[in-house]
Every structure is written in structure tokens, then in C-alpha cells.
Scaffold this motif. Structure first.
Motif, mmCIF file in Angstrom:
data_model
loop_
_atom_site.group_PDB
_atom_site.id
_atom_site.type_symbol
_atom_site.label_atom_id
_atom_site.label_comp_id
_atom_site.label_asym_id
_atom_site.label_seq_id
_atom_site.Cartn_x
_atom_site.Cartn_y
_atom_site.Cartn_z
ATOM 1 N N LEU A 82 0.826 -1.206 0.000
ATOM 2 C CA LEU A 82 0.000 0.000 0.000
ATOM 3 C C LEU A 82 0.863 1.261 0.000
ATOM 4 C CD1 LEU A 82 -2.859 -1.037 2.443
ATOM 5 C CD2 LEU A 82 -3.020 -0.734 -0.033
ATOM 6 N N ASP A 83 1.976 1.232 0.755
ATOM 7 C CA ASP A 83 2.905 2.367 0.746
ATOM 8 C C ASP A 83 3.483 2.578 -0.646
ATOM 9 O OD1 ASP A 83 2.505 2.896 3.431
ATOM 10 O OD2 ASP A 83 4.339 1.876 4.085
ATOM 11 N N HIS A 84 3.853 1.477 -1.307
ATOM 12 C CA HIS A 84 4.403 1.561 -2.657
ATOM 13 C C HIS A 84 3.371 2.129 -3.623
ATOM 14 C CE1 HIS A 84 6.914 0.571 -6.080
ATOM 15 N NE2 HIS A 84 5.905 -0.088 -6.608
ATOM 16 N N ILE A 85 2.135 1.668 -3.517
ATOM 17 C CA ILE A 85 1.058 2.168 -4.380
ATOM 18 C C ILE A 85 0.840 3.660 -4.127
ATOM 19 C CG2 ILE A 85 -1.438 2.067 -4.782
ATOM 20 C CD1 ILE A 85 -1.209 -0.988 -4.344
ATOM 21 N N GLU A 86 0.870 4.057 -2.863
ATOM 22 C CA GLU A 86 0.677 5.465 -2.528
ATOM 23 C C GLU A 86 1.798 6.322 -3.109
ATOM 24 O OE1 GLU A 86 -0.185 8.354 1.319
ATOM 25 O OE2 GLU A 86 0.513 6.312 1.655
ATOM 26 N N GLU A 87 3.039 5.847 -3.033
ATOM 27 C CA GLU A 87 4.176 6.583 -3.600
ATOM 28 C C GLU A 87 4.022 6.727 -5.113
ATOM 29 O OE1 GLU A 87 7.683 4.473 -2.417
ATOM 30 O OE2 GLU A 87 7.404 4.961 -0.303
ATOM 31 N N ARG A 88 3.637 5.638 -5.787
ATOM 32 C CA ARG A 88 3.447 5.695 -7.239
ATOM 33 C C ARG A 88 2.296 6.625 -7.599
ATOM 34 N NH1 ARG A 88 4.186 0.326 -10.583
ATOM 35 N NH2 ARG A 88 3.710 1.923 -12.101
ATOM 36 N N LYS A 129 3.265 14.100 -11.963
ATOM 37 C CA LYS A 129 3.477 14.133 -13.411
ATOM 38 C C LYS A 129 2.250 14.668 -14.132
ATOM 39 C CE LYS A 129 6.895 10.453 -13.569
ATOM 40 N NZ LYS A 129 7.207 9.113 -14.052
ATOM 41 N N LEU A 130 1.067 14.309 -13.656
ATOM 42 C CA LEU A 130 -0.167 14.808 -14.250
ATOM 43 C C LEU A 130 -0.250 16.319 -14.113
ATOM 44 C CD1 LEU A 130 -2.925 14.363 -15.586
ATOM 45 C CD2 LEU A 130 -3.853 13.968 -13.305
ATOM 46 N N HIS A 131 0.091 16.841 -12.945
ATOM 47 C CA HIS A 131 0.065 18.292 -12.740
ATOM 48 C C HIS A 131 1.068 18.979 -13.659
ATOM 49 C CE1 HIS A 131 -2.874 18.806 -9.554
ATOM 50 N NE2 HIS A 131 -2.406 17.714 -8.990
ATOM 51 N N GLU A 132 2.256 18.377 -13.830
ATOM 52 C CA GLU A 132 3.254 18.937 -14.741
ATOM 53 C C GLU A 132 2.717 18.951 -16.169
ATOM 54 O OE1 GLU A 132 6.898 16.745 -14.373
ATOM 55 O OE2 GLU A 132 7.101 17.216 -12.253
ATOM 56 N N LEU A 133 2.073 17.863 -16.579
ATOM 57 C CA LEU A 133 1.505 17.777 -17.924
ATOM 58 C C LEU A 133 0.415 18.816 -18.126
ATOM 59 C CD1 LEU A 133 1.337 16.307 -20.656
ATOM 60 C CD2 LEU A 133 -0.273 14.722 -19.587
ATOM 61 N N LEU A 134 -0.450 18.971 -17.143
ATOM 62 C CA LEU A 134 -1.518 19.963 -17.247
ATOM 63 C C LEU A 134 -0.946 21.375 -17.352
ATOM 64 C CD1 LEU A 134 -4.126 18.564 -14.698
ATOM 65 C CD2 LEU A 134 -4.367 18.676 -17.182
ATOM 66 N N GLU A 135 0.065 21.663 -16.551
ATOM 67 C CA GLU A 135 0.682 22.988 -16.596
ATOM 68 C C GLU A 135 1.362 23.219 -17.942
ATOM 69 O OE1 GLU A 135 1.290 26.718 -15.749
ATOM 70 O OE2 GLU A 135 0.142 25.367 -14.463
ATOM 71 N N SER A 136 2.015 22.197 -18.460
ATOM 72 C CA SER A 136 2.652 22.293 -19.773
ATOM 73 C C SER A 136 1.605 22.542 -20.857
ATOM 74 C CB SER A 136 3.417 21.002 -20.061
ATOM 75 O OG SER A 136 3.885 20.988 -21.382
#
Length: 85
Positions: free
Chosen positions: A42-48, A55-62
Motif C-alpha cells: 500500500l505504501d508503494h502504491i501510494e508513492e506511485r 506528473k499529471l500536474h506537470e503535464l496539465l501545466e505544460s
């Protein structure tokens, strides 16, 4: 009779252990190990998920920046150039 989750032929008391002495120390250790593994997964899933969210926020800003630049280069009130023969 319907079970606690609506499952047919499962009573609400199935699988419930009322006498804690029925579990051995090894069983508690195994359960503890499984819970640790689940927690780690669950920790690994949360990190991913957080990385993907970033990355989604970076893509949206781009995308916003690209649209802003496009609008600056092609204002809506600008007349399209006509091709001369």
C-alpha cells in the motif's frame, strides 16, 4: 440466509473466532508478516500514485502554457490570411 455482504448462504458468524486461544503464536506471526507485506504494498502504491499525480500536474501545466503561447501567436480577433493566386 443472506450474509453480511449480501452473499447467499453465508451467515454473519462464519469465520468469527470467539476463543483467542485458537490461534498459535506462529499464526499470529504469519498474520503480522502478511499485514506488514500488505502495508508495504500500500505504501508503494501510494508513492506511485503521488508520483503520477505530480506528473499529471506537470503535464496539465505544460498544456496550459502551450495553449497560452498558441493564443498569443494566434489571437482570436486576427483575420486569417487569404491565399493570393
Amino acid at each position: 440466509m443472506s450474509g453480511p455482504n449480501g452473499d447467499p448462504d453465508v451467515s454473519a458468524d462464519d469465520g468469527i473466532v470467539e476463543d483467542e486461544e485458537e490461534f498459535s503464536e506462529e499464526e499470529y506471526t504469519a498474520i503480522d508478516c502478511m499485514l506488514d507485506q500488505i502495508n508495504s504494498c500500500l505504501d508503494h502504491i501510494e508513492e506511485r500514485n503521488q508520483a503520477l499525480n505530480g506528473k499529471l500536474h506537470e503535464l496539465l501545466e505544460s498544456n496550459r502554457e502551450a495553449r497560452r503561447e498558441f493564443r498569443e501567436q494566434h489571437p482570436p480577433d486576427e483575420e486569417p490570411e487569404s491565399a493570393e493566386d
